[in-house]
Design a protein around this motif. Structure first.
Motif: not given
Length: 579
Positions: A94-95, A486-491
């Motif tokens: 999903r990511i 399900g998302l790769v965040h900034e920090s």
């Protein structure tokens, strides 16, 4: 202009249930073009949208409805479908599904492929041919660095997908216009032919040389920005063999870039008379944050002569440098100049190629002579910044280019002794003040976000520069644990894993780590992240395959064969992405 929105009939079945809602909501607001508002294409969908992943994290589907996507590629969609079918870790799948197409889904604000009748008249050929305006996440402006990295993951597809080839070619042409217009600036407004409205960054800046606010969003001079212009061109050439971007405008941009390098290689004081020399670039901002402006009337701290290095007023984090010879950007510029030299030599521009090669070599020599310092604990290490007088800043920042990423830039091999010493130093709290660790997360952060937020991007780079299975596994698992949406965040806050930055839109998820998320999927079979057992034994591993074009390897297990089945159906191999 090419229409970039998907047709309703082509929408994935999982989205069909939302389209009526989207059209209704849009009609209530006056037009379905509301979907394209820069404040976030995700407004088309509920914040956490089903269907949720079948893994233990139950991650939401985070792609905008098909009608709201800003660019489409059948090849990208096929890869996503195939990976969803093959990957056994459904949370990771999903990511990938949310992340891989994010740049295309949400950040292509304007694109023409060059076949349209020109509507913008210019006497010098400006804004002609393919053009692409790629915004940076939730900001309606294009950063040279970020747009290059946002497109990097698709460079390997350009030879097999004409639409992507034109998109990237357009991005090169657009960046060339930006460099010609304002080479010292880092972020730009929509191109004039797009007829998109410009926006204000809300700051009070006094900058020399002056710029036109309708063309420039922000004018922080960052050496890596112009290096990324070269990188975008070099990547395109490497993956397609095409020199279609070598137009009179590209050469004009290159001439402008080289003039900038000459200006920013000058010292603060005349080496013969000792007299102060005003820098060609100065920046002052009305602010209470020291990282947002330059000291000494906008000049920055003094820099010595004879170093071979080039000044950078700001870091890739958009924070001001303390000592202006920023080593990661100098290393990147040295590499990209030499790569461009090789490309231009093949194109028959031998004199220009020799000039670029000599410039790259001089900067590289400067990095080794002045950018390497002796540390009482770690030995010879790369400094983050130096001034040529003997002073140095010892730290690393998560933003790329960084010291941790030097092998990925192509500056050193991963097993280089100085790099390994540096790597140990910047991945320890005692060696790097911005290595942050808490009960929820750990990694490299930086002044831009504060003292409690680390960047998942730093863990992806850590994994990409390691050959230790356990280190790679731990880094990737840590990123997965804090990707709750399900998302790769900034920090991510190191004590509170659900406290993250970039809340309006997470288009940054691949903007700076670029294609490293996909590249790390090459490793996942061995690491157990594609199975229900996160600690599989290593006895099942098989011989090495390329992760980069250099001698950087990761061992894979049998699943590598099944992953290759995904890409073989599209005339691709995982090695296409990993080189």
């Amino acid at each position: 202009m090419q229409r970039m929105l998907s047709d309703h009939s082509r929408a994935p079945k999982k989205e069909q249930s939302y389209l009526q809602h989207v059209r209704h909501t849009s009609t209530m607001r006056g037009s379905h073009s509301t979907c394209l508002l820069w404040v976030g294409a995700y407004r088309c969908l509920p914040r956490a949208s089903p269907p949720f992943s079948e893994g233990p994290m139950s991650l939401p589907f985070q792609r905008p409805a098909a009608l709201c996507r800003t660019f489409e590629s059948d090849l990208v969609e096929q890869i996503i479908d195939d990976m969803n079918e093959k990957m056994t870790d459904k949370d990771l799948a999903r990511i990938f599904e949310n992340a891989f197409p994010n740049t295309l889904d949400t950040t292509v604000r304007w694109h023409v492929d060059g076949t349209e009748k020109p509507t913008y008249k210019s006497s010098d050929g400006a804004w002609q041919g393919p053009q692409s305006f790629i915004v940076t996440g939730d900001i309606n402006a294009e950063w040279l660095r970020d747009s290059t990295n946002q497109l990097a993951q698709y460079q390997r597809l350009a030879k097999k997908d004409k639409a992507i080839e034109m998109l990237i070619l357009g991005a090169i042409n657009t960046q060339a216009e930006y460099v010609i217009e304002s080479p010292y600036c880092n972020a730009f407004q929509p191109p004039p032919p797009s007829r998109l409205a410009a926006s204000n960054n809300g700051q009070e800046d006094v900058v020399h040389p002056a710029y036109e606010p309708s063309n420039v969003f922000e004018c922080k001079y960052e050496l890596d920005s112009v290096a990324h212009f070269l990188s975008l061109s070099n990547q395109f050439y490497d993956h397609t063999g095409s020199t279609a971007f070598l137009t009179s405008r590209w050469y004009a941009a290159l001439d402008t870039l080289l003039a900038l390098l000459d200006e920013q290689a000058k010292p603060t004081f005349d080496p013969k008379t000792g007299a102060f020399q005003h820098n060609e670039y100065t920046f002052r901002r009305r602010t209470d944050a020291g990282t947002e402006t330059l000291s000494l009337s906008g000049n920055g701290n003094p820099l010595n002569h004879g170093t071979g290095l080039v000044r950078s007023a700001f870091r890739p984090s958009d924070d001001a440098t303390i000592l202006g010879f920023f080593i990661p950007a100098n290393a990147m510029m040295a590499v990209e100049l030499k790569r461009a030299s090789a490309m231009l030599a093949k194109a028959g521009k031998l004199k220009l190629a020799e000039d670029l090669k000599a410039r790259g070599a001089a900067i590289e020599e400067g990095v080794w002579e002045h950018g390497v310092v002796s540390h009482k604990k770690y030995g010879s290490v790369f400094a983050f910044e130096v001034d040529g007088y003997g002073s140095s800043i010892i730290m690393d920042d998560a933003n790329l280019p960084s010291l941790l990423a030097l092998p990925l830039l192509g500056f050193v091999s991963r097993d280089d002794k100085t790099y390994q010493n540096t790597r140990r130093m910047i991945l320890e709290k005692n060696g790097n003040p911005y290595y942050l660790s808490g009960k929820a997360f750990k990694g490299i952060g930086g002044p831009h976000i504060g003292l409690q937020n680390a960047w998942p991007m730093s863990l992806l780079v850590q994994a990409m520069t390691s050959d230790d299975d356990e280190e790679i596994e731990d880094a990737l698992a840590a990123v997965k644990r804090v990707s709750h949406l399900g998302l790769v965040h900034e920090s991510v806050h190191v004590e509170r894993g659900r406290d993250y930055t970039r809340k309006q839109s997470d288009s940054h998820l691949l903007a700076k780590p670029a294609d490293c998320f996909l590249r790390q999927l090459v490793c996942l079979g061995q690491l157990g992240l594609c199975s229900n057992n996160p600690r599989r034994g290593r006895e099942e591993t098989t011989p090495s395959v390329w992760v980069r074009g250099e001698a950087l390897y990761h061992r894979l297990d049998k699943r590598y064969e099944s992953y290759n089945e995904v890409f073989q159906s599209n005339n691709l191999m995982l090695s296409d992405f990993a080189s």
